[in-house]
Motif scaffolding. Structure first.
Motif, PDB file in Angstrom:
ATOM      1  N   ARG A   6      -1.748  -6.582 -13.074  1.00 26.63           N
ATOM      2  CA  ARG A   6      -0.590  -5.563 -12.593  1.00 26.63           C
ATOM      3  C   ARG A   6      -0.580  -4.580 -13.763  1.00 26.63           C
ATOM      4  O   ARG A   6       0.052  -3.402 -13.622  1.00 26.63           O
ATOM      5  CB  ARG A   6       0.955  -6.499 -12.767  1.00 26.63           C
ATOM      6  N   ARG A   7      -0.991  -4.720 -15.046  1.00 24.29           N
ATOM      7  CA  ARG A   7      -1.053  -3.692 -16.017  1.00 24.29           C
ATOM      8  C   ARG A   7      -1.971  -2.637 -15.729  1.00 24.29           C
ATOM      9  O   ARG A   7      -2.016  -1.610 -16.492  1.00 24.29           O
ATOM     10  CB  ARG A   7      -1.453  -4.308 -17.429  1.00 24.29           C
ATOM     11  N   LEU A   8      -2.898  -2.666 -14.839  1.00 20.42           N
ATOM     12  CA  LEU A   8      -3.771  -1.639 -14.324  1.00 20.42           C
ATOM     13  C   LEU A   8      -3.073  -0.642 -13.641  1.00 20.42           C
ATOM     14  O   LEU A   8      -2.102  -1.093 -12.946  1.00 20.42           O
ATOM     15  CB  LEU A   8      -5.130  -2.424 -13.766  1.00 20.42           C
ATOM     16  N   GLY A   9      -3.821   0.478 -13.421  1.00 24.42           N
ATOM     17  CA  GLY A   9      -2.992   1.592 -12.694  1.00 24.42           C
ATOM     18  C   GLY A   9      -3.198   1.075 -11.064  1.00 24.42           C
ATOM     19  O   GLY A   9      -4.024   0.323 -10.986  1.00 24.42           O
ATOM     20  N   PRO A  10      -2.270   1.714 -10.258  1.00 24.53           N
ATOM     21  CA  PRO A  10      -2.302   0.938  -8.852  1.00 24.53           C
ATOM     22  C   PRO A  10      -3.668   1.436  -8.068  1.00 24.53           C
ATOM     23  O   PRO A  10      -4.195   0.496  -7.223  1.00 24.53           O
ATOM     24  CB  PRO A  10      -1.293   1.942  -8.037  1.00 24.53           C
ATOM     25  N   ASN A  11      -4.462   2.394  -8.599  1.00 27.09           N
ATOM     26  CA  ASN A  11      -5.709   2.951  -7.725  1.00 27.09           C
ATOM     27  C   ASN A  11      -6.559   1.954  -8.099  1.00 27.09           C
ATOM     28  O   ASN A  11      -7.656   1.529  -7.631  1.00 27.09           O
ATOM     29  CB  ASN A  11      -5.789   4.510  -7.893  1.00 27.09           C
ATOM     30  N   VAL A  12      -6.535   1.382  -9.551  1.00 31.72           N
ATOM     31  CA  VAL A  12      -7.686   0.607 -10.199  1.00 31.72           C
ATOM     32  C   VAL A  12      -7.400  -0.596  -9.577  1.00 31.72           C
ATOM     33  O   VAL A  12      -8.530  -1.273  -9.060  1.00 31.72           O
ATOM     34  CB  VAL A  12      -7.408   0.472 -11.776  1.00 31.72           C
ATOM     35  N   TRP A  17      -9.503  -4.935  -5.752  1.00 38.03           N
ATOM     36  CA  TRP A  17      -9.373  -5.577  -4.611  1.00 38.03           C
ATOM     37  C   TRP A  17     -10.453  -5.436  -3.322  1.00 38.03           C
ATOM     38  O   TRP A  17     -11.044  -6.210  -2.903  1.00 38.03           O
ATOM     39  CB  TRP A  17      -8.084  -5.440  -4.070  1.00 38.03           C
ATOM     40  N   LEU A  18     -10.828  -4.101  -3.371  1.00 36.79           N
ATOM     41  CA  LEU A  18     -11.472  -3.658  -2.395  1.00 36.79           C
ATOM     42  C   LEU A  18     -13.145  -4.298  -2.585  1.00 36.79           C
ATOM     43  O   LEU A  18     -13.692  -4.425  -1.830  1.00 36.79           O
ATOM     44  CB  LEU A  18     -11.574  -2.180  -2.121  1.00 36.79           C
ATOM     45  N   VAL A  19     -13.408  -3.758  -3.904  1.00 37.00           N
ATOM     46  CA  VAL A  19     -14.740  -4.230  -4.304  1.00 37.00           C
ATOM     47  C   VAL A  19     -15.065  -5.716  -4.033  1.00 37.00           C
ATOM     48  O   VAL A  19     -16.027  -6.225  -3.651  1.00 37.00           O
ATOM     49  CB  VAL A  19     -15.260  -3.887  -5.685  1.00 37.00           C
ATOM     50  N   ALA A  20     -13.987  -6.571  -4.617  1.00 36.28           N
ATOM     51  CA  ALA A  20     -14.204  -7.973  -4.328  1.00 36.28           C
ATOM     52  C   ALA A  20     -14.190  -8.399  -2.854  1.00 36.28           C
ATOM     53  O   ALA A  20     -14.942  -9.272  -2.429  1.00 36.28           O
ATOM     54  CB  ALA A  20     -12.831  -8.781  -5.066  1.00 36.28           C
ATOM     55  N   THR A 223     -11.057 -14.685   6.394  1.00 33.03           N
ATOM     56  CA  THR A 223      -9.569 -14.659   6.156  1.00 33.03           C
ATOM     57  C   THR A 223      -9.425 -14.132   4.716  1.00 33.03           C
ATOM     58  O   THR A 223      -8.440 -13.169   4.753  1.00 33.03           O
ATOM     59  CB  THR A 223      -9.083 -15.995   6.469  1.00 33.03           C
ATOM     60  N   VAL A 224     -10.093 -14.587   3.828  1.00 29.88           N
ATOM     61  CA  VAL A 224      -9.461 -14.130   2.471  1.00 29.88           C
ATOM     62  C   VAL A 224      -9.987 -12.492   2.086  1.00 29.88           C
ATOM     63  O   VAL A 224      -9.521 -11.796   1.534  1.00 29.88           O
ATOM     64  CB  VAL A 224     -10.598 -15.135   1.245  1.00 29.88           C
ATOM     65  N   GLY A 225     -11.265 -12.462   2.931  1.00 27.86           N
ATOM     66  CA  GLY A 225     -11.770 -10.939   2.729  1.00 27.86           C
ATOM     67  C   GLY A 225     -10.639  -9.762   3.284  1.00 27.86           C
ATOM     68  O   GLY A 225     -10.604  -8.844   2.796  1.00 27.86           O
ATOM     69  N   GLN A 226     -10.167 -10.419   4.396  1.00 26.58           N
ATOM     70  CA  GLN A 226      -9.063  -9.698   5.091  1.00 26.58           C
ATOM     71  C   GLN A 226      -7.920  -9.345   4.411  1.00 26.58           C
ATOM     72  O   GLN A 226      -7.412  -8.233   4.312  1.00 26.58           O
ATOM     73  CB  GLN A 226      -8.990 -10.218   6.552  1.00 26.58           C
ATOM     74  N   TYR A 227      -7.433 -10.485   3.443  1.00 25.90           N
ATOM     75  CA  TYR A 227      -6.376 -10.408   2.774  1.00 25.90           C
ATOM     76  C   TYR A 227      -6.713  -9.375   1.692  1.00 25.90           C
ATOM     77  O   TYR A 227      -5.726  -8.655   1.136  1.00 25.90           O
ATOM     78  CB  TYR A 227      -5.982 -11.765   2.151  1.00 25.90           C
ATOM     79  N   PHE A 228      -7.829  -9.577   0.956  1.00 25.68           N
ATOM     80  CA  PHE A 228      -8.255  -8.591  -0.161  1.00 25.68           C
ATOM     81  C   PHE A 228      -8.218  -6.953   0.293  1.00 25.68           C
ATOM     82  O   PHE A 228      -7.534  -6.261  -0.285  1.00 25.68           O
ATOM     83  CB  PHE A 228      -9.575  -8.959  -0.518  1.00 25.68           C
ATOM     84  N   TRP A 229      -8.697  -6.985   1.661  1.00 27.12           N
ATOM     85  CA  TRP A 229      -8.605  -5.661   2.143  1.00 27.12           C
ATOM     86  C   TRP A 229      -7.297  -5.111   2.312  1.00 27.12           C
ATOM     87  O   TRP A 229      -6.913  -3.900   1.874  1.00 27.12           O
ATOM     88  CB  TRP A 229      -9.318  -5.644   3.371  1.00 27.12           C
ATOM     89  N   VAL A 230      -6.413  -5.928   2.946  1.00 26.16           N
ATOM     90  CA  VAL A 230      -4.986  -5.233   2.907  1.00 26.16           C
ATOM     91  C   VAL A 230      -4.417  -5.269   1.551  1.00 26.16           C
ATOM     92  O   VAL A 230      -3.605  -4.189   1.490  1.00 26.16           O
ATOM     93  CB  VAL A 230      -4.194  -6.612   3.919  1.00 26.16           C
ATOM     94  N   GLN A 231      -4.487  -6.082   0.467  1.00 25.55           N
ATOM     95  CA  GLN A 231      -3.908  -6.003  -0.650  1.00 25.55           C
ATOM     96  C   GLN A 231      -4.504  -4.492  -1.436  1.00 25.55           C
ATOM     97  O   GLN A 231      -3.702  -3.834  -2.054  1.00 25.55           O
ATOM     98  CB  GLN A 231      -4.452  -7.149  -1.458  1.00 25.55           C
ATOM     99  N   ALA A 232      -5.657  -4.400  -1.100  1.00 26.71           N
ATOM    100  CA  ALA A 232      -6.481  -2.944  -1.545  1.00 26.71           C
ATOM    101  C   ALA A 232      -5.582  -1.830  -1.298  1.00 26.71           C
ATOM    102  O   ALA A 232      -5.053  -0.950  -2.010  1.00 26.71           O
ATOM    103  CB  ALA A 232      -7.829  -3.025  -1.333  1.00 26.71           C
ATOM    104  N   PHE A 233      -5.365  -1.565  -0.115  1.00 19.05           N
ATOM    105  CA  PHE A 233      -4.617  -0.351   0.320  1.00 19.05           C
ATOM    106  C   PHE A 233      -2.968  -0.509   0.282  1.00 19.05           C
ATOM    107  O   PHE A 233      -2.529   0.527   0.329  1.00 19.05           O
ATOM    108  CB  PHE A 233      -4.907  -0.226   1.841  1.00 19.05           C
ATOM    109  N   LYS A 234      -2.598  -1.584  -0.082  1.00 24.38           N
ATOM    110  CA  LYS A 234      -1.246  -1.958  -0.413  1.00 24.38           C
ATOM    111  C   LYS A 234      -0.917  -1.569  -1.697  1.00 24.38           C
ATOM    112  O   LYS A 234      -0.062  -0.934  -2.237  1.00 24.38           O
ATOM    113  CB  LYS A 234      -0.757  -3.193  -0.273  1.00 24.38           C
ATOM    114  N   ALA A 235      -2.104  -1.768  -2.702  1.00 26.96           N
ATOM    115  CA  ALA A 235      -1.929  -1.181  -3.980  1.00 26.96           C
ATOM    116  C   ALA A 235      -2.045   0.089  -4.330  1.00 26.96           C
ATOM    117  O   ALA A 235      -1.427   0.727  -5.164  1.00 26.96           O
ATOM    118  CB  ALA A 235      -2.822  -2.350  -5.103  1.00 26.96           C
ATOM    119  N   ALA A 240      -8.037   7.315  -2.633  1.00 25.01           N
ATOM    120  CA  ALA A 240      -8.727   7.054  -3.945  1.00 25.01           C
ATOM    121  C   ALA A 240      -9.438   5.458  -3.765  1.00 25.01           C
ATOM    122  O   ALA A 240     -10.465   5.331  -4.527  1.00 25.01           O
ATOM    123  CB  ALA A 240      -7.619   6.875  -5.006  1.00 25.01           C
ATOM    124  N   VAL A 241      -8.942   4.819  -2.884  1.00 30.06           N
ATOM    125  CA  VAL A 241      -9.446   3.440  -2.689  1.00 30.06           C
ATOM    126  C   VAL A 241     -10.688   3.349  -1.985  1.00 30.06           C
ATOM    127  O   VAL A 241     -11.580   2.559  -1.899  1.00 30.06           O
ATOM    128  CB  VAL A 241      -8.355   2.479  -2.377  1.00 30.06           C
TER     129      VAL A 241
END
Length: 312
Positions: A6-12, A17-20, A223-235, A240-241
């Motif tokens: 959370r301390r990181l910037g939103p785009n970071v 999230w997307l790399v993971a 399922t986990v990858g899809q969750y990470f993908w959604v979180q990436a574009f939510k953050a 940028a992402v």
């Protein structure tokens, strides 16, 4: 870990999230290919649907989502039909092609999204995006090399998968206006299980213990990858992402080399570079147009006549 993130910037945050998620999706593809030596792609897709549905049962039982209350059952059915077809095609392409080749061709999906938006959704697409799309499809031709006698069934299946994914995304966007992501996910699990049951039974083969472990792994990581993908574009912001999505290609190259000793040919890299550059340009233009639409809406709300936007 979450406090540090959370301390990181939103785009970071979005990029991480997307790399993971990209590495997880690459692991999913590797397990699909390993499992393809034991069972057909339709059966793999059925396992993925059933296990996803089992994972969602506690959520349904708790009343967090009530699929029977949806007023857009027909929309969910058609979205699931296209999504199921794309899932089977994607699994089949991975079983036929080197991992890096299947991943690179999958990057053509944004190009098909432009075509789908123009021909099906009636969206106005002007010369810049059309030009980028044409260049991108030239990159696809570089990868599949139809004039060199090397056009394989796997390449055709991978291209068809990218096209059906684009249609599926359009249908998801239409549903998301009134339906929650959890409702869309649950309806997909239910309908895809029903759609795949008979085809899976038709080609059924019992996997061994390792095969069952792979089947569960495919469902869990997808399922986990899809969750990470959604979180990436939510953050973070999409413009940028989104470029970090293409790190899946070096991941796929590494995993393909590690497990199967695969080394992609030079034309895979050249074609992938063209496709990625075109897709990034399209994403940048769409982000710019979205910002212009927001400014116009704000100006209209304040009673100020917005300036005319430049043609895309």
């Amino acid at each position: 870990m979450q406090d540090w993130l959370r301390r990181l910037g939103p785009n970071v945050q979005g990029a991480l999230w997307l790399v993971a998620g990209g590495f997880i999706f690459t692991s999913t593809s590797a397990m699909i290919r390993l499992l393809s030596t034991q069972i057909e792609s339709v059966q793999t897709a059925f396992f993925r649907a059933v296990i996803s549905l089992i994972l969602l049962l506690p959520v349904i039982a708790a009343g967090r989502v009530k699929p029977w209350e949806s007023k857009r059952i027909a929309g969910h059915f058609w979205r699931t039909t296209m999504g199921t077809v794309s899932m089977v095609l994607g699994f089949y392409a991975v079983s036929l092609l080197p991992l890096a080749d299947a991943t690179a061709i999958a990057f053509s999906q944004p190009l098909f999204s432009v075509v789908v938006a123009a021909l099906i959704a009636g969206e106005k697409v002007r010369w810049r995006r059309w030009s980028a799309t044409i260049v991108g499809f030239a990159g696809v031709l570089v990868m599949v090399q139809p004039g060199q006698g090397s056009l394989q069934l796997g390449a055709l299946v991978a291209v068809a998968n990218a096209a059906t994914v684009a249609v599926s995304i359009l249908l998801v966007k239409r549903l998301s206006g009134t339906e929650t992501p959890l409702m869309i996910l649950t309806q997909f699990a239910i309908f895809s299980t029903l759609l795949l049951a008979l085809p899976a039974i038709w080609v059924w083969r019992w996997p061994d213990l390792f095969g069952w472990m792979l089947a569960v792994g495919v469902a869990l990581t997808a399922t986990v990858g899809q969750y990470f993908w959604v979180q990436a574009f939510k953050a973070g912001e999409m413009s940028a992402v989104a470029p970090f999505e293409y790190l899946r290609l070096p991941f796929a190259v590494f995993v393909g080399w590690l497990i199967w000793s695969e080394v992609p040919g030079i034309w895979t890299y050249v074609g992938a570079a063209i496709v990625i550059a075109s897709a990034l340009y399209i994403a940048q233009r769409e982000a710019q147009l979205a910002r212009e639409r927001r400014r116009a809406a704000v100006a209209a709300g304040e009673g100020v006549k917005p300036p005319e936007s430049p043609a895309p």
